[in-house]
Design a protein around this motif. Structure first.
Motif: not given
Length: 557
Positions: A327-335
């Motif tokens: 619930s606290h995840l604010r950024i998921s960066v895929g690369g």
């Protein structure tokens, strides 16, 4: 190309950044150690390490390296997974005025020998699990000073138990003999008694030799200067701001460090960005052990998760997924590789946090583009150029292509490497006269400035004169129920020159070749459909999780 992308920047992202605010990575590290001294910098196997502790140990190790006769500009290799000794070693090497050579711990003796010889590394910090690999090529390399770490070095009493289990129960340390090696803890202890001399490090000094993955042939060292890595760290920090605004004010950002830190994506996105922002990184030594990853994350409040498509997919499909509070995840960066639509859709459903895909290479420190971090959905593009970065699309002759036409992506910006280590010929092939780096990736751009990769030049399949881009085929087929992942490659074909071969890993063993062919017929034009369909239990991958299409192509040929 007109910088139309600037109009799409979120309000809190600046168009320009002062990249000269730190003369070197050393200055950035020193400031962070002082500013965030009491905060937790890393967590490993449940134990926390403050910035002050990393500061003290890395300073001692820097003094030790200097006491061994290593001089400014000498190369020091690091061959370790994500353990706390890794960031200590990186900070020590930089503080001693030396150059970091990141080495993949899963290398064979042949690959390790190539990299140590090519870089001319005089010393190596290596975890004992891979010491047998070094022993096998030790006589042939210039790397004679060996600092030997063990998994439990920094865990106190618990470390004794960890080392016993790793060595004797799991038998993860093959027998080796390196008579002149010095233990990591002994090197740090000796360094505490030695004098440390702060080097005069300039923006144009080399900070890291980052060897390009073996997906395109011989491994070459991308020369990353202090100013390149400082710039990319500041660019990424600026780009994160819209997402960080959604956090509780004053809360420390906690990031999952499942990407290998020896890979440039993890090196900058986890370690350097964590230093700059005073964040905490949860060190994951083996991201393939998914149950262990969930166990580590179940204790934490996570805000940021940079990862590759394969890891997002493996986690989202795992039964333990809900043992973590997302619930606290604010950024998921895929690369690192293309994020597939099916993965992005599932991740958004399960976490409420969309994957913002970015793009970059070892040669660009790595991030060149990214989707805005306040996005509420997956775009399927690689986003916009970061502040201070320009992209253009070129044809084979180096001319810019007209709008709407695919072309080779070329990048210019403060994060672009100085060239390939001791390979002016290879450097000349990729750098244009006006300072753009030719990536070998084929892309398009829309009228808003969002770029999209259609594929790598070398991976493109030519079927009867038509271009088939493997990414497109894979993206379509992974949305088919029962398909876990797949890879498309070109194979020789007497009639069409080349044909598409599709290698599939199923999540449902009931899926047949006939099902796949019917699905492709419904979703793809004739020349894009696979002529050959093969099922396998797994696909060959690099340690960071990128699918090795070349290996599949070689086997098919």
């Amino acid at each position: 190309m007109e910088k139309v992308w600037l109009k799409q920047y979120p309000a809190s992202v600046p168009e320009q950044i002062d990249f000269g605010q730190y003369p070197s990575l050393l200055a950035l590290l020193e400031e962070s150690f002082k500013k965030h001294a009491s905060a937790t910098a890393y967590k490993f196997m449940g134990k926390g390490f403050t910035f002050a502790q990393i500061d003290e140990q890395s300073r001692a190790l820097a003094a030790y390296l200097q006491s061994q006769g290593l001089e400014k500009g000498d190369r020091v290799a690091i061959m370790m997974p994500n353990v706390p000794q890794y960031p200590v070693a990186v900070a020590a090497i930089i503080r001693a005025g030396l150059v970091v050579v990141n080495v993949n711990p899963l290398y064979t003796p042949r690959e390790l020998e190539h990299q140590l010889k090519d870089s001319g590394a005089k010393a190596i910090v290596i975890i004992e699990n891979f010491a047998a690999t070094l022993q096998a090529c030790y006589a042939a390399v210039p790397t004679k000073k060996v600092i030997l770490a063990s998994m439990g070095d920094m865990l106190g009493l618990k470390g004794l138990i960890v080392n016993y289990v790793v060595r004797n129960v799991k038998k993860m340390v093959p027998a080796f003999s390196l008579p002149n090696a010095v233990r990591f803890k002994d090197a740090v202890a000796a360094g505490r008694k030695a004098a440390y001399r702060a080097p005069d490090t300039k923006p144009t000094d080399i900070a890291v030799l980052q060897y390009t993955g073996g997906t395109t042939g011989v491994s070459k060292g991308a020369v990353l200067l202090h100013r390149n890595l400082v710039a990319n760290t500041l660019q990424c920090e600026a780009w994160y701001q819209p997402a960080l605004k959604k956090m509780t004010p004053g809360e420390q950002i906690t990031t999952v460090a499942a990407l290998p830190l020896y890979h440039i994506f993890g090196f900058t996105s986890n370690m350097m960005l964590g230093m700059r922002m005073g964040g905490c990184n949860i060190l994951i030594p083996n991201p393939r052990d998914i149950p262990a990853v969930f166990k580590d994350l179940s204790r934490e409040r996570i805000h940021s998760f940079p990862a590759v498509n394969t890891l997002f997919m493996a986690m989202a499909n795992h039964p333990d997924f809900n043992t973590v509070d997302w619930s606290h995840l604010r950024i998921s960066v895929g690369g690192g590789m293309a994020v597939q639509q099916a993965t992005a859709k599932l991740w958004l459903e399960k976490t409420g946090c969309p994957i913002v895909e970015g793009y970059g290479l070892s040669e660009t420190s790595p991030t060149a583009t990214c989707n805005p971090t306040d996005s509420d959905k997956f775009t399927g593009t690689i986003g916009l150029p970061l502040p201070g970065t320009e992209l253009k699309l070129l044809d084979d002759d180096g001319n810019e292509v007209p709008p709407g036409t695919p072309g080779e992506i070329a990048i210019r910006g403060p994060q672009v490497m100085a060239g390939y280590w001791q390979r002016p010929d290879e450097t000349a092939k990729v750098m244009t006269a006006d300072g753009f780096f030719r990536t070998g990736d084929i892309g398009t751009v829309d009228d808003r400035g969002f770029f999209r990769i259609v594929d790598r030049k070398k991976d493109m399949i030519l079927v009867s004169g038509f271009n088939v881009y493997p990414n497109e085929v894979e993206d379509v087929v992974t949305q088919m129920p029962g398909v876990l992942e797949c890879a498309a490659v070109g194979v020789p074909d007497a009639k069409a020159g080349e044909a598409v071969k599709l290698v599939i890993v199923r999540s449902n063993p009931a899926v047949t070749e006939a099902d796949v062919r019917a699905y492709c017929e419904a979703n793809m034009t004739g020349y894009k459909r696979p002529k050959v369909v093969e099922f396998r239990n797994e696909l060959p991958k690099t340690p960071v999780g990128k699918i090795l299409r070349r290996e599949l192509r070689d086997k098919a040929a």
